[in-house]
Write a protein that holds these residues in place. Structure first.
Motif, PDB file in Angstrom:
ATOM      1  N   VAL A  29     -12.370 -58.057  61.105  1.00 30.10           N
ATOM      2  CA  VAL A  29     -13.496 -58.175  62.028  1.00 30.10           C
ATOM      3  C   VAL A  29     -14.684 -57.526  61.327  1.00 30.10           C
ATOM      4  CG1 VAL A  29     -14.433 -57.630  64.300  1.00 30.10           C
ATOM      5  CG2 VAL A  29     -11.992 -58.085  64.043  1.00 30.10           C
ATOM      6  N   ILE A  30     -15.779 -58.249  61.223  1.00 28.52           N
ATOM      7  CA  ILE A  30     -16.861 -57.796  60.349  1.00 28.52           C
ATOM      8  C   ILE A  30     -18.202 -58.142  60.974  1.00 28.52           C
ATOM      9  CG2 ILE A  30     -17.082 -59.933  58.987  1.00 28.52           C
ATOM     10  CD1 ILE A  30     -16.961 -58.068  56.452  1.00 28.52           C
ATOM     11  N   ASN A  31     -19.241 -57.426  60.590  1.00 28.78           N
ATOM     12  CA  ASN A  31     -20.595 -57.756  61.031  1.00 28.78           C
ATOM     13  C   ASN A  31     -21.547 -57.703  59.848  1.00 28.78           C
ATOM     14  OD1 ASN A  31     -21.071 -55.026  60.593  1.00 28.78           O
ATOM     15  ND2 ASN A  31     -21.202 -54.501  62.769  1.00 28.78           N
ATOM     16  N   ALA A  32     -22.787 -58.079  60.083  1.00 30.62           N
ATOM     17  CA  ALA A  32     -23.756 -58.178  58.990  1.00 30.62           C
ATOM     18  C   ALA A  32     -24.028 -56.811  58.369  1.00 30.62           C
ATOM     19  CB  ALA A  32     -25.049 -58.813  59.499  1.00 30.62           C
ATOM     20  N   HIS A  33     -24.080 -55.781  59.195  1.00 26.08           N
ATOM     21  CA  HIS A  33     -24.357 -54.456  58.658  1.00 26.08           C
ATOM     22  C   HIS A  33     -23.269 -54.029  57.671  1.00 26.08           C
ATOM     23  CE1 HIS A  33     -25.769 -50.318  58.508  1.00 26.08           C
ATOM     24  NE2 HIS A  33     -24.527 -49.917  58.754  1.00 26.08           N
ATOM     25  N   LEU A  34     -21.999 -54.284  58.023  1.00 26.00           N
ATOM     26  CA  LEU A  34     -20.910 -53.895  57.127  1.00 26.00           C
ATOM     27  C   LEU A  34     -20.930 -54.738  55.856  1.00 26.00           C
ATOM     28  CD1 LEU A  34     -18.401 -52.250  56.505  1.00 26.00           C
ATOM     29  CD2 LEU A  34     -17.051 -53.882  57.837  1.00 26.00           C
ATOM     30  N   VAL A  35     -21.187 -56.031  55.986  1.00 26.85           N
ATOM     31  CA  VAL A  35     -21.288 -56.881  54.799  1.00 26.85           C
ATOM     32  C   VAL A  35     -22.376 -56.369  53.869  1.00 26.85           C
ATOM     33  CG1 VAL A  35     -21.905 -59.186  53.956  1.00 26.85           C
ATOM     34  CG2 VAL A  35     -20.362 -58.934  55.909  1.00 26.85           C
ATOM     35  N   THR A  80     -29.124 -61.657  53.085  1.00 20.44           N
ATOM     36  CA  THR A  80     -28.024 -62.175  52.264  1.00 20.44           C
ATOM     37  C   THR A  80     -26.700 -62.049  53.000  1.00 20.44           C
ATOM     38  OG1 THR A  80     -29.189 -61.593  50.237  1.00 20.44           O
ATOM     39  CG2 THR A  80     -26.814 -61.929  50.066  1.00 20.44           C
ATOM     40  N   ALA A  81     -26.524 -60.945  53.717  1.00 21.72           N
ATOM     41  CA  ALA A  81     -25.296 -60.739  54.484  1.00 21.72           C
ATOM     42  C   ALA A  81     -25.151 -61.814  55.560  1.00 21.72           C
ATOM     43  CB  ALA A  81     -25.306 -59.348  55.116  1.00 21.72           C
ATOM     44  N   GLN A  82     -26.239 -62.092  56.268  1.00 20.64           N
ATOM     45  CA  GLN A  82     -26.203 -63.124  57.307  1.00 20.64           C
ATOM     46  C   GLN A  82     -25.882 -64.490  56.698  1.00 20.64           C
ATOM     47  OE1 GLN A  82     -26.218 -62.869  60.476  1.00 20.64           O
ATOM     48  NE2 GLN A  82     -27.232 -60.944  61.037  1.00 20.64           N
ATOM     49  N   ARG A  83     -26.445 -64.765  55.519  1.00 14.97           N
ATOM     50  CA  ARG A  83     -26.196 -66.047  54.861  1.00 14.97           C
ATOM     51  C   ARG A  83     -24.714 -66.166  54.477  1.00 14.97           C
ATOM     52  NH1 ARG A  83     -29.043 -65.476  50.397  1.00 14.97           N
ATOM     53  NH2 ARG A  83     -30.982 -65.950  51.508  1.00 14.97           N
ATOM     54  N   ALA A  84     -24.145 -65.071  53.987  1.00 11.64           N
ATOM     55  CA  ALA A  84     -22.726 -65.085  53.606  1.00 11.64           C
ATOM     56  C   ALA A  84     -21.839 -65.336  54.822  1.00 11.64           C
ATOM     57  CB  ALA A  84     -22.359 -63.759  52.937  1.00 11.64           C
ATOM     58  N   LEU A  85     -22.151 -64.698  55.938  1.00 10.10           N
ATOM     59  CA  LEU A  85     -21.372 -64.900  57.152  1.00 10.10           C
ATOM     60  C   LEU A  85     -21.502 -66.342  57.653  1.00 10.10           C
ATOM     61  CD1 LEU A  85     -22.177 -61.536  58.951  1.00 10.10           C
ATOM     62  CD2 LEU A  85     -19.928 -62.272  58.132  1.00 10.10           C
ATOM     63  N   PRO A 126     -20.343 -71.106  42.942  1.00 10.06           N
ATOM     64  CA  PRO A 126     -19.690 -69.856  42.516  1.00 10.06           C
ATOM     65  C   PRO A 126     -20.517 -68.614  42.782  1.00 10.06           C
ATOM     66  CG  PRO A 126     -19.448 -71.547  40.837  1.00 10.06           C
ATOM     67  CD  PRO A 126     -20.411 -72.090  41.848  1.00 10.06           C
ATOM     68  N   GLN A 127     -21.846 -68.741  42.811  1.00  9.45           N
ATOM     69  CA  GLN A 127     -22.709 -67.577  43.004  1.00  9.45           C
ATOM     70  C   GLN A 127     -22.899 -67.216  44.479  1.00  9.45           C
ATOM     71  OE1 GLN A 127     -23.683 -70.364  41.361  1.00  9.45           O
ATOM     72  NE2 GLN A 127     -23.391 -69.705  39.218  1.00  9.45           N
ATOM     73  N   ALA A 128     -22.346 -68.002  45.377  1.00 12.72           N
ATOM     74  CA  ALA A 128     -22.559 -67.760  46.811  1.00 12.72           C
ATOM     75  C   ALA A 128     -22.017 -66.398  47.210  1.00 12.72           C
ATOM     76  CB  ALA A 128     -21.887 -68.852  47.634  1.00 12.72           C
ATOM     77  N   ALA A 129     -22.765 -65.684  48.050  1.00 11.61           N
ATOM     78  CA  ALA A 129     -22.377 -64.333  48.474  1.00 11.61           C
ATOM     79  C   ALA A 129     -21.064 -64.334  49.239  1.00 11.61           C
ATOM     80  CB  ALA A 129     -23.488 -63.728  49.333  1.00 11.61           C
ATOM     81  N   GLN A 136     -22.044 -68.964  55.746  1.00  6.57           N
ATOM     82  CA  GLN A 136     -21.259 -69.795  54.829  1.00  6.57           C
ATOM     83  C   GLN A 136     -19.770 -69.733  55.167  1.00  6.57           C
ATOM     84  OE1 GLN A 136     -22.514 -67.885  51.225  1.00  6.57           O
ATOM     85  NE2 GLN A 136     -24.216 -69.308  50.858  1.00  6.57           N
ATOM     86  N   LEU A 137     -19.269 -68.532  55.451  1.00  3.96           N
ATOM     87  CA  LEU A 137     -17.856 -68.368  55.784  1.00  3.96           C
ATOM     88  C   LEU A 137     -17.517 -69.032  57.115  1.00  3.96           C
ATOM     89  CD1 LEU A 137     -17.514 -64.656  54.636  1.00  3.96           C
ATOM     90  CD2 LEU A 137     -16.261 -66.593  53.655  1.00  3.96           C
ATOM     91  N   THR A 138     -18.462 -69.014  58.032  1.00  7.75           N
ATOM     92  CA  THR A 138     -18.243 -69.665  59.329  1.00  7.75           C
ATOM     93  C   THR A 138     -18.228 -71.181  59.179  1.00  7.75           C
ATOM     94  OG1 THR A 138     -19.324 -67.807  60.457  1.00  7.75           O
ATOM     95  CG2 THR A 138     -19.090 -69.856  61.693  1.00  7.75           C
ATOM     96  N   GLU A 139     -19.176 -71.700  58.410  1.00  4.91           N
ATOM     97  CA  GLU A 139     -19.235 -73.149  58.184  1.00  4.91           C
ATOM     98  C   GLU A 139     -17.989 -73.656  57.475  1.00  4.91           C
ATOM     99  OE1 GLU A 139     -22.841 -73.728  56.068  1.00  4.91           O
ATOM    100  OE2 GLU A 139     -24.123 -73.122  57.756  1.00  4.91           O
ATOM    101  N   ALA A 140     -17.411 -72.823  56.623  1.00  7.11           N
ATOM    102  CA  ALA A 140     -16.198 -73.200  55.898  1.00  7.11           C
ATOM    103  C   ALA A 140     -14.949 -73.059  56.759  1.00  7.11           C
ATOM    104  CB  ALA A 140     -16.057 -72.360  54.635  1.00  7.11           C
ATOM    105  N   GLY A 141     -15.099 -72.515  57.962  1.00  4.78           N
ATOM    106  CA  GLY A 141     -13.956 -72.338  58.854  1.00  4.78           C
ATOM    107  C   GLY A 141     -13.122 -71.110  58.553  1.00  4.78           C
ATOM    108  N   VAL A 142     -13.630 -70.228  57.707  1.00  8.29           N
ATOM    109  CA  VAL A 142     -12.895 -69.000  57.358  1.00  8.29           C
ATOM    110  C   VAL A 142     -13.061 -67.958  58.456  1.00  8.29           C
ATOM    111  CG1 VAL A 142     -12.717 -67.106  55.696  1.00  8.29           C
ATOM    112  CG2 VAL A 142     -13.100 -69.452  54.899  1.00  8.29           C
ATOM    113  N   LEU A 143     -14.257 -67.820  58.976  1.00  8.24           N
ATOM    114  CA  LEU A 143     -14.544 -66.863  60.047  1.00  8.24           C
ATOM    115  C   LEU A 143     -14.975 -67.599  61.309  1.00  8.24           C
ATOM    116  CD1 LEU A 143     -16.618 -64.064  58.239  1.00  8.24           C
ATOM    117  CD2 LEU A 143     -14.177 -64.074  58.752  1.00  8.24           C
ATOM    118  N   SER A 144     -14.821 -66.919  62.426  1.00  7.92           N
ATOM    119  CA  SER A 144     -15.358 -67.431  63.681  1.00  7.92           C
ATOM    120  C   SER A 144     -16.097 -66.302  64.385  1.00  7.92           C
ATOM    121  CB  SER A 144     -14.245 -67.981  64.578  1.00  7.92           C
ATOM    122  OG  SER A 144     -13.288 -66.970  64.870  1.00  7.92           O
TER     123      SER A 144
END
Length: 409
Positions: free
Chosen positions: A348-354, A364-369, A332-335, A371-379
């Protein structure tokens, strides 16, 4: 009121005209014959005042406009209840609806851009000039909503300044009333033969002062007041360019000022885009002394905006629900959870915007991206080592499908 033929009408004072003489100057491309034909007498518009306009509606026109306003208010409540008034998604959803409205408003002016290019332009990574222009239209819409409580000349100039700041070569005109004659027609060197010749520039300030006084009134049906105010603005044509988009931003300022749309933005311009020919014909009818067609166009556009807006909210929220299921294994605490609502407004998003949206570090922004990629939410679609961008294909697809269907409805 009705006329003998059974067609509804709403009489307003028709345009006046004044006579002038034009001397066509060479633009380096026109022939001598064209310059000669372009020189001579012409008639420019004189806009009648509307600040004290008396409005008497036919019963069916009154009911139609009231139903349209009720539909917009219902959509506003629906978006809030569907997402929850305290939801972190409500703000991003409002933002993407505003972008959808800005895109439709721009498309009326033949400025077309896809959802991905628009999102890339917000990251300053688009190669599309149209995308940059539409982003500026978004800024104009944002200014309209921000300034809704004080709709005066300065507010109108601010909207226009935001709009034109993104249009290369036109920055010098941003937020400035025109100091020259403008017209709607094919000739670039002469107003003679134009379908509409706007008022002389010295008449513009007084006409806008009258318009802002009209917009401050609280004794008129909201949709009727909005439609007439828009038509009057387009007739004044106060700027060298950008009048249509600024005038449609003004529509949303009025709907916010009159407490019809308080939580979000309805895609009213999307409704107008379905029937651009009728929309322009309605503006012509207004200038001839009948406001009924422009009121009818806005009533239809409002109902369309409310109905399709609800569908759009549902489709986008369904995408987020699917993403939540894909992310169920994340703690639940994941960014990544904090990024998720923002994907509606920023597919469409990048680390700077996150990092900026979350107020967090680049790591932290890179880690969140990730996580979202690994979950198949983002590519990640850029394939770059630097300036990488990630996208949500489902959200982009919904936005592009909505835009494509407007011209087929």
């Amino acid at each position: 009121m009705g006329n003998p033929g059974g067609t509804l009408s709403l009489p307003v004072t028709p345009l006046g005209y004044e006579d002038h003489t034009w001397i066509a100057e060479s633009d380096g491309m026109s022939s001598r014959a064209a310059l000669a034909a372009g020189s001579g007498p012409y008639r420019s518009a004189v806009v009648p005042p509307i600040s004290q306009l008396s409005v008497h509606l036919d019963g069916s026109m009154s009911a139609d406009s009231e139903e349209a306003v009720a539909a917009l208010a219902s959509f506003d409540r629906y978006a809030s209840s569907r997402l929850g008034s305290q939801s972190t998604t409500l703000g991003p959803m409002s933002a993407v609806l505003l972008r959808t409205e800005s895109t439709s408003s721009s498309q009326i002016e033949n400025l077309t851009v896809g959802a991905r290019q628009l999102a890339l332009a917000e990251l300053d990574q688009s190669t599309s000039d149209n995308a940059r222009v539409v982003v500026a239209n978004v800024r104009a819409m944002e200014a309209a909503l921000r300034l809704a409580d004080a709709l005066d000349l300065n507010a109108i100039l601010t909207m226009h300044a935001e709009l034109m700041a993104g249009q290369r070569g036109w920055e010098v005109h941003a937020g400035r009333l025109r100091e020259r004659l403008v017209w709607v027609g094919r000739s670039a060197v002469s107003p003679r033969g134009a379908s509409f010749i706007a008022p002389q520039p010295e008449l513009v300030p007084a006409a806008l002062a009258d318009l802002t006084e009209f917009m401050r009134r609280d004794d008129l049906p909201v949709l009727v007041q909005t439609a007439i105010a828009h038509a009057q603005f387009e007739t004044i044509h106060p700027f060298v360019d950008g009048n249509g988009r600024t005038g449609r931003a003004l529509v949303h300022a009025l709907l916010r000022a009159k407490n019809i749309l308080t939580q979000t933005t309805a895609p009213v311009s999307a409704g107008l885009l379905r029937r651009t020919e009728s929309y322009f014909e309605a503006l012509t009818a207004y200038r001839s002394g009948d406001a009924a067609p422009i009121v009818a166009e806005f009533a239809g556009a409002a109902r369309f905006a409310a109905r399709t807006g609800e569908d759009l909210v549902d489709s986008l929220e369904d995408q987020l629900d699917a993403a939540r299921r894909s992310m169920s294994s994340l703690r639940p605490q994941a960014a990544a959870w904090r990024v998720l609502p923002h994907l509606v407004a920023h597919p469409v998003i990048n680390a700077h915007l996150v990092s900026r949206l979350l107020g967090t570090s680049g790591t932290t922004a890179q880690r969140a991206l990730a996580q979202l990629t690994e979950a198949g939410v983002l590519s990640e679609r850029s394939g770059l080592k630097r300036n990488r961008v990630w996208q949500h294909g489902g959200i982009l697809g919904i936005l592009d499908t909505y835009a494509a269907e407007l011209t087929r409805r």
